[in-house]
Design a protein around this motif. Structure first.
Motif, PDB file in Angstrom:
ATOM      1  N   ASP A 122       0.865  -1.182   0.000  1.00  0.00           N
ATOM      2  CA  ASP A 122       0.000   0.000   0.000  1.00  0.00           C
ATOM      3  C   ASP A 122       0.902   1.232   0.000  1.00  0.00           C
ATOM      4  N   LEU A 123       0.867   1.970  -1.111  1.00  0.00           N
ATOM      5  CA  LEU A 123       1.810   3.083  -1.269  1.00  0.00           C
ATOM      6  C   LEU A 123       1.187   4.441  -0.968  1.00  0.00           C
ATOM      7  N   SER A 124       0.029   4.436  -0.284  1.00  0.00           N
ATOM      8  CA  SER A 124      -0.659   5.716  -0.091  1.00  0.00           C
ATOM      9  C   SER A 124       0.141   6.704   0.769  1.00  0.00           C
ATOM     10  N   TYR A 125       0.921   6.174   1.744  1.00  0.00           N
ATOM     11  CA  TYR A 125       1.722   7.107   2.557  1.00  0.00           C
ATOM     12  C   TYR A 125       2.839   7.732   1.709  1.00  0.00           C
ATOM     13  N   VAL A 126       3.445   6.913   0.851  1.00  0.00           N
ATOM     14  CA  VAL A 126       4.518   7.429  -0.013  1.00  0.00           C
ATOM     15  C   VAL A 126       3.931   8.508  -0.926  1.00  0.00           C
ATOM     16  N   ASP A 127       2.759   8.232  -1.483  1.00  0.00           N
ATOM     17  CA  ASP A 127       2.076   9.169  -2.381  1.00  0.00           C
ATOM     18  C   ASP A 127       1.806  10.500  -1.663  1.00  0.00           C
ATOM     19  N   ALA A 128       1.253  10.396  -0.440  1.00  0.00           N
ATOM     20  CA  ALA A 128       0.900  11.622   0.303  1.00  0.00           C
ATOM     21  C   ALA A 128       2.148  12.450   0.622  1.00  0.00           C
ATOM     22  N   VAL A 129       3.217  11.763   1.021  1.00  0.00           N
ATOM     23  CA  VAL A 129       4.453  12.480   1.363  1.00  0.00           C
ATOM     24  C   VAL A 129       5.044  13.132   0.113  1.00  0.00           C
ATOM     25  N   ALA A 130       5.018  12.407  -1.005  1.00  0.00           N
ATOM     26  CA  ALA A 130       5.582  12.955  -2.250  1.00  0.00           C
ATOM     27  C   ALA A 130       4.835  14.236  -2.645  1.00  0.00           C
ATOM     28  N   SER A 131       3.505  14.240  -2.521  1.00  0.00           N
ATOM     29  CA  SER A 131       2.720  15.437  -2.887  1.00  0.00           C
ATOM     30  C   SER A 131       3.085  16.601  -1.972  1.00  0.00           C
ATOM     31  N   GLU A 132       3.239  16.291  -0.688  1.00  0.00           N
ATOM     32  CA  GLU A 132       3.544  17.371   0.257  1.00  0.00           C
ATOM     33  C   GLU A 132       4.942  17.937   0.000  1.00  0.00           C
ATOM     34  N   ILE A 133       5.882  17.046  -0.313  1.00  0.00           N
ATOM     35  CA  ILE A 133       7.241  17.519  -0.627  1.00  0.00           C
ATOM     36  C   ILE A 133       7.171  18.433  -1.844  1.00  0.00           C
ATOM     37  N   ALA A 134       6.413  17.989  -2.865  1.00  0.00           N
ATOM     38  CA  ALA A 134       6.333  18.746  -4.125  1.00  0.00           C
ATOM     39  C   ALA A 134       5.866  20.182  -3.880  1.00  0.00           C
ATOM     40  N   ILE A 167       6.528   8.428  -8.119  1.00  0.00           N
ATOM     41  CA  ILE A 167       6.884   9.613  -7.315  1.00  0.00           C
ATOM     42  C   ILE A 167       7.194  10.784  -8.269  1.00  0.00           C
ATOM     43  N   ARG A 168       7.933  10.467  -9.326  1.00  0.00           N
ATOM     44  CA  ARG A 168       8.264  11.515 -10.309  1.00  0.00           C
ATOM     45  C   ARG A 168       6.988  12.153 -10.850  1.00  0.00           C
ATOM     46  N   ARG A 169       6.028  11.287 -11.229  1.00  0.00           N
ATOM     47  CA  ARG A 169       4.774  11.794 -11.797  1.00  0.00           C
ATOM     48  C   ARG A 169       4.029  12.686 -10.818  1.00  0.00           C
ATOM     49  N   VAL A 170       3.972  12.216  -9.556  1.00  0.00           N
ATOM     50  CA  VAL A 170       3.256  12.983  -8.525  1.00  0.00           C
ATOM     51  C   VAL A 170       3.891  14.364  -8.383  1.00  0.00           C
ATOM     52  N   ILE A 171       5.205  14.392  -8.389  1.00  0.00           N
ATOM     53  CA  ILE A 171       5.890  15.671  -8.179  1.00  0.00           C
ATOM     54  C   ILE A 171       5.702  16.594  -9.388  1.00  0.00           C
ATOM     55  N   GLU A 172       5.775  16.001 -10.566  1.00  0.00           N
ATOM     56  CA  GLU A 172       5.567  16.815 -11.778  1.00  0.00           C
ATOM     57  C   GLU A 172       4.131  17.344 -11.834  1.00  0.00           C
ATOM     58  N   GLY A 176       3.371  20.512 -10.384  1.00  0.00           N
ATOM     59  CA  GLY A 176       3.930  21.700 -11.034  1.00  0.00           C
ATOM     60  C   GLY A 176       5.406  21.950 -10.780  1.00  0.00           C
ATOM     61  N   VAL A 177       6.150  20.959 -10.271  1.00  0.00           N
ATOM     62  CA  VAL A 177       7.587  21.179 -10.026  1.00  0.00           C
ATOM     63  C   VAL A 177       8.360  20.930 -11.335  1.00  0.00           C
ATOM     64  N   PRO A 178       9.159  21.908 -11.788  1.00  0.00           N
ATOM     65  CA  PRO A 178       9.917  21.698 -13.030  1.00  0.00           C
ATOM     66  C   PRO A 178      10.945  20.566 -12.888  1.00  0.00           C
ATOM     67  N   ILE A 203      14.801  11.749  -8.646  1.00  0.00           N
ATOM     68  CA  ILE A 203      14.355  10.684  -7.745  1.00  0.00           C
ATOM     69  C   ILE A 203      15.474   9.639  -7.687  1.00  0.00           C
ATOM     70  N   ALA A 204      15.742   9.129  -6.509  1.00  0.00           N
ATOM     71  CA  ALA A 204      16.735   8.057  -6.380  1.00  0.00           C
ATOM     72  C   ALA A 204      16.150   6.964  -5.485  1.00  0.00           C
ATOM     73  N   SER A 205      16.768   5.800  -5.561  1.00  0.00           N
ATOM     74  CA  SER A 205      16.317   4.698  -4.714  1.00  0.00           C
ATOM     75  C   SER A 205      17.515   4.211  -3.903  1.00  0.00           C
ATOM     76  N   ASN A 206      17.341   4.160  -2.600  1.00  0.00           N
ATOM     77  CA  ASN A 206      18.455   3.746  -1.729  1.00  0.00           C
ATOM     78  C   ASN A 206      17.908   2.783  -0.676  1.00  0.00           C
ATOM     79  N   PRO A 207      17.663   1.526  -1.101  1.00  0.00           N
ATOM     80  CA  PRO A 207      17.055   0.575  -0.172  1.00  0.00           C
ATOM     81  C   PRO A 207      17.956   0.280   1.019  1.00  0.00           C
ATOM     82  N   GLU A 208      17.307  -0.115   2.105  1.00  0.00           N
ATOM     83  CA  GLU A 208      18.099  -0.460   3.286  1.00  0.00           C
ATOM     84  C   GLU A 208      18.070  -1.972   3.494  1.00  0.00           C
ATOM     85  N   PHE A 209      19.123  -2.458   4.153  1.00  0.00           N
ATOM     86  CA  PHE A 209      19.215  -3.907   4.420  1.00  0.00           C
ATOM     87  C   PHE A 209      19.428  -4.132   5.913  1.00  0.00           C
TER      88      PHE A 209
END
Ligand code: UGA
Length: 472
Positions: free
Chosen positions: A98-110, A133-138, A141-143, A149-155
């Motif tokens: 469920d990616l809804s938290y990621v989506d909400a945070v991405a919009s707020e960052i944007a 995430i890229r789409r949400v930010i674009e 209206g963010v140029p 966007i980067a991905s840095n998974p943790e182990f």
């Protein structure tokens, strides 16, 4: 040391909090954001809501460069060069994340971006999340030139997360632009150039100035897949050894010897070959299901993962049957339980096989007397104390007058019990060990009937007559 950078970490759960504290430990300025005000207040006071070695110590120690805790994401975004998203990605009904938290945070960052930022996914997410995430930010209206966007998974493993962060086997960075890759490399530089390990008070571990962790630069999609595939592979290793353990049991061989024999092959490796009651926790069950779902969506047959899950469920059932085979009936029996967390060294009970087994015992009419060094408070929220479920404060109190003692989590202190004391504390000296913490021969010499996983069951003389006749 390298140049300090400004970093925001969104989410102060296991991953976010550990990352925030460790980024500060290697010299960066860190703002940790959480929308839970009470958690922010607690962290500001230096209190840590999770049981994690070194975490509280590091949080208190870095007074010259303290982690700042806030609920103001907009302000943190404006001040940070890199924003790590480390919010939860719970499992939905279909098994997908469920990616809804990621989506909400991405919009707020944007909505707060006013200069170039690298937005880094650190939560475990399915492949293509970076594209979303890229789409949400674009869309907000963010140029394009103002963010990457980067991905840095943790182990990180719970319980040893700080050490795993600072002494990583590898650091994986998925980035599509050189600018983003370079910034992430700078963030990890104090580890990758070895300078952190020169500090007199550096957290000890396998890495050193001469042997720093390697950094792997990949595409964002590859980094996302690396995370899911790593967890799925480790879960597969555990299910594999658990089936091998069942074969060992059937023929009277010892799975510990077999695991050593297999693991000595450098191509296989000795880790994650400990047979037991199945894997649990907040990661493996969720990530195996999510990776299977990703494969399904992409039209790829990954039914191997279904088997991994099925074997894991079966392993708990088999252990429960083992307890039944030792006790015959459950109603009216008093059963001591050591360990409620999903593994030793943590207070986390999410998807804990230990709790599943305890719930079954209570359902069957037994009285469970449980001890866990850290997970009692959380367990009480799931199984409230009652006349059938008692929580006690030592292993010996759990064993007191019990018909049998079960070991369900691999806490180090459960491997160091005073066996003589345990023997006279128990009503019947029967130990059923789901984590193989003891040597079976030693246990029989101490007068116990000792059943474990994938090893010959040893019955004390008193029980031997019944064991020689295979009762159903
Ligand atoms: C796991 C991974 O090990 C981490 O690399 C990863 O970062 C993390 O998930 C995550 O995705 O966040 P964790 O869930 O903390 O870490 O716990 P593990 O130490 O991996 O153990 C998982 C489960 O497998 C536990 O229930 C443990 O008892 C069981 N296990 C582990 C075995 O039954 N046998 C083994 O040999 C090893």
């Amino acid at each position: 040391m390298s140049q300090p950078l400004s970093i925001a970490v969104v989410g102060s759960g296991y991953v976010g909090l550990v990352a925030a504290v460790c980024f500060a430990e290697i010299g960066h300025h860190v703002i940790c954001v959480d929308n839970d005000e009470s958690k922010v207040k607690m962290l500001r006071e230096g209190r840590v809501p999770i049981h994690e070695e070194y975490l509280e110590e590091l949080l208190k120690r870095n007074t010259t460069n303290p982690v700042e805790f806030t609920s103001d994401l907009a302000n943190a975004t404006r001040r940070a060069q890199a924003i790590f998203i480390a919010v939860g990605t719970p499992q939905s009904k279909t098994g997908s994340a469920d990616l809804s938290y990621v989506d909400a945070v991405a919009s707020e960052i944007a909505r707060s971006i006013d200069s170039y930022k690298v937005i880094v996914e650190k939560s475990t997410v399915p492949v293509y999340t970076n594209e979303w995430i890229r789409r949400v930010i674009e869309r907000n209206g963010v140029p394009k030139e103002l963010f990457d966007i980067a991905s840095n998974p943790e182990f990180l493993r719970e319980g040893t997360a700080v050490v795993d962060f600072l002494h990583a086997d590898r650091i994986v960075v998925g980035a599509e632009t050189e600018r983003a890759g370079t910034l992430l490399k700078k963030i990890y530089e104090p580890l990758t150039n070895g300078s952190y390990y020169k500090k007199a008070d550096a957290v000890p571990g396998i890495c050193s100035e001469k042997n720093p962790p390697p950094i792997l630069l990949t595409s964002t999609k590859a980094a996302e897949i690396i995370k899911h595939a790593s967890n799925a592979f480790l879960a597969m290793k555990i299910s594999f050894i658990n089936v091998v353990a069942n074969i060992c049991e059937a023929v009277g061989a010892d799975v510990e010897e077999v695991a050593k024999g297999i693991g000595s092959d450098g191509r296989i490796g000795p880790k994650f070959l400990r047979a037991g009651i199945g894997y649990g926790g907040s990661c493996f069950p969720k990530d195996v299901a999510a990776f299977r779902y990703v494969a399904e969506q992409l039209g790829v047959d990954f039914s191997l993962l279904k088997e991994v899950e099925a074997i894991n469920e079966e392993q708990k059932r088999r252990f429960f049957q083992k307890v039944r085979s030792a006790l015959w009936t459950f109603r009216g029996k008093r059963i001591g339980v050591l360990g409620l967390s999903f593994k030793g060294g943590t207070d986390d009970i999410r998807d804990s096989p230990a709790l599943d087994i305890v719930q079954l015992l209570v359902k069957e009419g037994s009285t469970v007397v449980a001890f866990d060094p850290a997970a009692e408070a959380r367990s009480k929220e799931v199984i409230p104390p009652s006349d059938k479920m008692l929580y006690v404060d030592s292993p010996y109190a759990a064993a007191q007058d019990a018909d049998a003692l079960l070991i369900l989590s691999d806490w180090q202190e459960f491997a160091d019990l005073d066996l003589k004391k345990l023997h006279y504390t128990l009503r019947y000296p029967i130990i059923i060990d789901g984590r193989n913490l003891y040597d079976p021969v030693d246990m029989i010499e101490h007068g116990f009937t000792y059943l474990s996983v994938g090893r010959p069951s040893l019955f004390h003389a008193r029980d031997a007559a019944s064991s020689s006749r295979q009762l159903p």
